[in-house]
Each structure stands twice: as structure tokens, then as C-alpha cells.
Scaffold this motif. Structure first.
Motif, mmCIF file in Angstrom:
data_model
loop_
_atom_site.group_PDB
_atom_site.id
_atom_site.type_symbol
_atom_site.label_atom_id
_atom_site.label_comp_id
_atom_site.label_asym_id
_atom_site.label_seq_id
_atom_site.Cartn_x
_atom_site.Cartn_y
_atom_site.Cartn_z
ATOM 1 N N GLU A 145 0.762 14.989 15.712
ATOM 2 C CA GLU A 145 0.596 15.920 14.601
ATOM 3 C C GLU A 145 -0.523 16.891 14.962
ATOM 4 O O GLU A 145 -1.641 16.478 15.252
ATOM 5 N N TYR A 146 -0.210 18.168 14.973
ATOM 6 C CA TYR A 146 -1.213 19.165 15.343
ATOM 7 C C TYR A 146 -1.740 19.873 14.110
ATOM 8 O O TYR A 146 -1.041 20.007 13.113
ATOM 9 N N THR A 147 -2.949 20.340 14.203
ATOM 10 C CA THR A 147 -3.454 21.198 13.138
ATOM 11 C C THR A 147 -2.854 22.594 13.314
ATOM 12 O O THR A 147 -2.417 22.971 14.411
ATOM 13 N N GLU A 148 -2.872 23.339 12.246
ATOM 14 C CA GLU A 148 -2.286 24.684 12.307
ATOM 15 C C GLU A 148 -3.058 25.569 13.298
ATOM 16 O O GLU A 148 -2.463 26.325 14.052
ATOM 17 N N ASP A 149 -4.370 25.425 13.312
ATOM 18 C CA ASP A 149 -5.202 26.168 14.267
ATOM 19 C C ASP A 149 -4.746 25.934 15.702
ATOM 20 O O ASP A 149 -4.650 26.846 16.508
ATOM 21 N N THR A 150 -4.496 24.662 16.002
ATOM 22 C CA THR A 150 -4.098 24.290 17.352
ATOM 23 C C THR A 150 -2.795 24.971 17.740
ATOM 24 O O THR A 150 -2.672 25.543 18.827
ATOM 25 N N LEU A 151 -1.841 24.910 16.828
ATOM 26 C CA LEU A 151 -0.533 25.509 17.118
ATOM 27 C C LEU A 151 -0.659 27.021 17.291
ATOM 28 O O LEU A 151 -0.086 27.607 18.213
ATOM 29 N N ASN A 152 -1.439 27.632 16.426
ATOM 30 C CA ASN A 152 -1.611 29.078 16.530
ATOM 31 C C ASN A 152 -2.251 29.466 17.851
ATOM 32 O O ASN A 152 -1.867 30.446 18.478
ATOM 33 N N TYR A 153 -3.200 28.676 18.260
ATOM 34 C CA TYR A 153 -3.873 28.980 19.520
ATOM 35 C C TYR A 153 -2.902 28.891 20.694
ATOM 36 O O TYR A 153 -2.863 29.781 21.552
ATOM 37 N N ALA A 154 -2.105 27.815 20.712
ATOM 38 C CA ALA A 154 -1.149 27.644 21.801
ATOM 39 C C ALA A 154 -0.147 28.797 21.821
ATOM 40 O O ALA A 154 0.216 29.304 22.889
ATOM 41 N N LEU A 155 0.272 29.229 20.645
ATOM 42 C CA LEU A 155 1.193 30.374 20.557
ATOM 43 C C LEU A 155 0.579 31.631 21.172
ATOM 44 O O LEU A 155 1.225 32.367 21.906
ATOM 45 N N LYS A 156 -0.704 31.807 20.871
ATOM 46 C CA LYS A 156 -1.399 33.010 21.342
ATOM 47 C C LYS A 156 -1.454 33.053 22.871
ATOM 48 O O LYS A 156 -1.429 34.112 23.472
ATOM 49 N N MET A 157 -1.519 31.859 23.495
ATOM 50 C CA MET A 157 -1.697 31.797 24.939
ATOM 51 C C MET A 157 -0.385 31.765 25.717
ATOM 52 O O MET A 157 -0.394 31.760 26.946
ATOM 53 N N ILE A 158 0.727 31.728 25.018
ATOM 54 C CA ILE A 158 2.000 31.524 25.717
ATOM 55 C C ILE A 158 2.305 32.668 26.695
ATOM 56 O O ILE A 158 2.845 32.443 27.781
ATOM 57 N N GLY A 159 1.863 33.883 26.326
ATOM 58 C CA GLY A 159 2.092 35.026 27.206
ATOM 59 C C GLY A 159 1.357 34.849 28.534
ATOM 60 O O GLY A 159 1.907 35.057 29.622
ATOM 61 N N GLU A 160 0.111 34.411 28.419
ATOM 62 C CA GLU A 160 -0.708 34.182 29.611
ATOM 63 C C GLU A 160 -0.100 33.095 30.504
ATOM 64 O O GLU A 160 -0.080 33.196 31.720
ATOM 65 N N MET A 161 0.428 32.065 29.846
ATOM 66 C CA MET A 161 1.044 30.964 30.612
ATOM 67 C C MET A 161 2.256 31.456 31.399
ATOM 68 O O MET A 161 2.477 31.040 32.531
ATOM 69 N N MET A 162 3.029 32.358 30.784
ATOM 70 C CA MET A 162 4.238 32.846 31.460
ATOM 71 C C MET A 162 3.896 33.611 32.734
ATOM 72 O O MET A 162 4.653 33.627 33.688
ATOM 73 N N LEU A 163 2.720 34.255 32.716
ATOM 74 C CA LEU A 163 2.319 35.047 33.880
ATOM 75 C C LEU A 163 1.588 34.207 34.935
ATOM 76 O O LEU A 163 1.332 34.679 36.033
ATOM 77 N N ASP A 164 1.236 32.975 34.568
ATOM 78 C CA ASP A 164 0.406 32.143 35.447
ATOM 79 C C ASP A 164 1.234 31.560 36.590
ATOM 80 O O ASP A 164 2.115 30.733 36.375
ATOM 81 N N LYS A 165 0.948 31.995 37.809
ATOM 82 C CA LYS A 165 1.735 31.539 38.958
ATOM 83 C C LYS A 165 1.291 30.156 39.438
ATOM 84 O O LYS A 165 1.954 29.521 40.236
ATOM 85 N N ASN A 166 0.142 29.710 38.957
ATOM 86 C CA ASN A 166 -0.372 28.421 39.417
ATOM 87 C C ASN A 166 0.258 27.220 38.711
ATOM 88 O O ASN A 166 0.100 26.092 39.147
ATOM 89 N N LEU A 167 0.920 27.474 37.602
ATOM 90 C CA LEU A 167 1.509 26.353 36.882
ATOM 91 C C LEU A 167 2.677 25.773 37.666
ATOM 92 O O LEU A 167 3.457 26.496 38.276
ATOM 93 N N ASP A 168 2.741 24.442 37.647
ATOM 94 C CA ASP A 168 3.787 23.800 38.443
ATOM 95 C C ASP A 168 5.020 23.489 37.600
ATOM 96 O O ASP A 168 5.750 22.556 37.852
#
Length: 337
Positions: free
Chosen positions: A291-314
Motif C-alpha cells: 500500500e503506497y501513500t499518494e505522495d509516493t505514487l505521485n513522485y514515481a509518476l513524476k519520474m517515469i519520463g526520466e526512467m524511460m530515458l535512462d540507458k543504465n536501467l537493466d
DNA sequence: CTACAAACACTGCAAACGAC
DNA sequence: GTCGTTTGCAGTGTTTGTAG
């Protein structure tokens, strides 16, 4: 030796250490002090320490981790003069401990030593992990338990440390689904690579409850005031409830609630890092019931763009699937309240 | 800091007993 | 008889004390 990660501070800066999902559910038996040594290592290891080795494959770039006696004295809650006695035997044994790697095909098995070298010299402990286990240590694919190491170290029983790890895994989630006996055997490290019980005592459920479950709950409830175990009103059992098939015990459910959630207590949401967002993404995508807090979910949403561009993720970032899952989770939050 | 050993606590196992 | 509970014992791990 090559790449030594010095203990540049005399304390471990975080209050928590991370234990990857793979590690939590791997086949690994450790004594209580060995657990604490391993936790010390996990509290210090960072993915970045391995960048050089991962890039060039040169074994000289495999990191070693050093801990001075001030830190050790604090970590093991013993005077410096006792460090030798405290650490010698556990380290000696730990140097030959291996971890069972889960295999796809039934009948296959694989073991790897945890550490390639453990040295204690002049009051400095140096741990050199097995380079083949990087991904297991830093948790490449799944989620992790975020464990408060102060309380973890305060626990004396091996079973307490294991249960505490599991309960920490569901820290922001009040109610954990009931576990079958087999799942519990796995969680408490009692199974061999073929899924058979290593210790036949625990084929008798009562022994398992009496020697493992009950003492673990009792000790955790005494040491960590952030967790509250509830009494099963039917049987009077403290902290758990049986699931039964007929009159046979088939599993049990832990009855507990955290007074603070990990996502709230680790740091305020405005201090989340990119790495936190990646972990949250992995947790949500792997379908683990948290169960996540709303803050947590919002934060993860905000970072999804950065994650898509991250070439280091496996792994591949699937923004569409992630967003729809988050939307569902967010709607559940409002329904509950 | 290192080494060893005695005291103490916990674990694994088996056997006896009770409830159904 | 089956399953759950309790108890005693021996082996292992941890803590503490003493000595170099």
C-alpha cells in the motif's frame, strides 16, 4: 587489492538497509551474528561501487568494504576489546557460507559463496563480496525490504531477524496475506534446494510454532515499538492466527500493524531520490501487494519520463502499463478512506 | 589486539501425553 | 490413530572473563 570502499565515516549514514527480494527468499542460513555482519555489508553496498567492474569486467575493480573498530563496536554493541571474540568464529564460518540460487528447472541446483574474502586486521574488518552475486546484493530485478538496522541488530534470534525482514517488506501495508506452511518454511530458511525441509523437527508444526514463530513475534514486539502485534481473539495467540483445513494447521497469518510506514518514516516525499522512484516502479510492476501513500505514487509518476530515458536501467520501462497501475492504486486509496 | 575457555542461551531432535 | 503440545537432553553459537 583493488577497489576498497573505505569507511570514510564512522557511522552508517542511513537508518535502513535494503535486502533484495531475491535475497529475502533465497536459500541462505546464517547465525544471528552472521546476519548482522551481512547487514553491515548491505548497509554499505551501493550500485555505483560496481560501475567500473561492470563496465570493464576487470576483477581488480570488484569492491571491498572496510569497517573500522569504532563503527564495529557500535554496530555489534560491544566494547572494542571484545570485537575479536565476537567476530572471529562467525566470520570464519561466514567465509564458507554459500547461497542457493533458485533454478528454473527442477532438479538443477546452484550454490555460490557469499564472500570471497573476509579479513580482520588491526581492528579493521574487510569484506569482499563474491562478484558473481552483485545483482542479488543490489537487487537488480525485484523489490526489496527496507529494514531498520538498529532494531534488526537488537534482535537476538535468527528467526526474529527473518520475520522482521518480512514484516519490513510490507511496512506500508497493514495486513499481510496468510502464508502456507511451505511458504513459511521458505521464509525462515528451512528448505533445501529441492524444497524439502532441512530440519525434520519442523515437520511437526507445533515445533515450528513453538520454537520459531512464537519467540520471533515475542522478541520483535519487545524490541520495536513501531510495530504492534494483535492477539487472535479465538485462540489467544499473540501476533498470529492459524488457517486450518479441518483441524490441521495449513498456514498462518501474522496479525500486526506498523505505527509508521516506511515511505513516511524514511524521508519526507520531497526528499525522494531517483533511485527510490525506480524501486517503487519495480515494486508496482512486479505486482507485489504494497500500500503506497499518494505522495509516493505521485513522485514515481513524476519520474517515469526520466526512467524511460535512462540507458543504465537493466529493464524496459513500460510507462503506459505503469501509469494505469498507478491510477488503479490511487483510486483504491480514496475508496479506503 | 589476540587467544582461549567457561558459562549461558538457543536449536534440533525425540519421546511422552492429551484432545479429537 | 492423527495431530498438537510439552518436556528433557545434547550439540552449537554467543557472551563474558582471564591472560599474554
Amino acid at each position: 587489492m583493488g577497489n576498497i570502499i573505505k569507511s570514510n565515516t564512522k557511522i552508517i549514514s542511513s537508518n535502513f538497509f535494503k535486502k533484495s527480494h531475491e535475497l529475502v527468499f533465497s536459500q541462505l542460513s546464517l547465525t544471528p551474528i552472521q546476519h548482522d555482519i551481512f547487514a553491515l555489508f548491505l548497509a554499505r553496498i551501493e550500485k555505483e561501487n560496481w560501475d567500473n567492474y561492470k563496465n570493464n569486467g576487470n576483477l581488480k575493480d570488484v569492491p571491498s568494504y572496510e569497517f573500522n573498530n569504532d563503527l564495529l563496536s557500535d554496530w555489534f554493541q560491544t566494547a572494542k576489546i571484545n570485537l575479536y571474540s565476537t567476530l572471529k568464529k562467525p566470520c570464519q564460518m561466514l567465509a564458507s557460507v554459500s547461497i542457493g540460487i533458485p533454478m528454473e528447472k527442477k532438479g538443477d541446483f546452484q550454490y555460490r559463496p557469499l564472500f570471497s574474502d573476509i579479513t580482520y586486521k588491526g581492528g579493521v574488518l574487510t569484506l569482499t563480496p563474491n562478484y558473481k552475486l552483485v545483482d542479488v546484493f543490489v537487487g537488480a530485478s525485484n523489490g526489496y525490504s527496507l529494514i531498520s538496522h538498529k532494531e534488526f541488530r537488537d534482535l537476538n534470534l535468527e528467526s526474529s531477524k527473518r520475520l522482521y525482514t518480512i514484516l519490513s517488506r510490507w511496512r506500508s501495508f497493514g495486513r499481510l496475506h496468510p502464508f502456507s506452511l511451505t511458504e513459511l518454511h521458505g521464509i525462515f530458511g528451512l528448505l533445501d534446494e529441492r524444497g524439502k525441509l532441512k530440519k525434520k523437527t519442523y515437520e511437526i508444526t507445533a515445533n515450528f510454532i513453538l520454537r520459531i514463530i512464537k519467540p520471533a513475534i515475542k522478541e520483535i514486539s519487545e524490541r520495536d515499538k513501531n510495530i504492534e502485534f494483535l492477539i487472535d481473539s479465538q485462540t489467544g495467540n499473540f501476533g498470529f492466527k492459524y488457517t486450518k483445513e479441518g483441524r490441521k494447521i495449513s498456514g498462518l497469518e501474522f496479525l500486526f500493524s506498523w505505527r509508521t510506514s516506511a515511505t513516511k518514516s524514511v524521508k519526507p516525499s520531497n526528499e525522494f531520490t531517483y533511485f527510490d522512484a525506480v524501486s517503487i516502479y519495480k515494486d508496482i510492476m512486479s505486482g507485489i501487494d504494497i500500500e503506497y501513500t499518494e505522495d509516493t505514487l505521485n513522485y514515481a509518476l513524476k519520474m517515469i519520463g526520466e526512467m524511460m530515458l535512462d540507458k543504465n536501467l537493466d529493464f524496459e520501462v513500460d510507462a503506459g502499463a505503469f501509469i494505469s497501475k498507478v491510477v488503479t492504486l490511487k483510486s483504491n486509496i480514496t475508496i479506503d478512506q
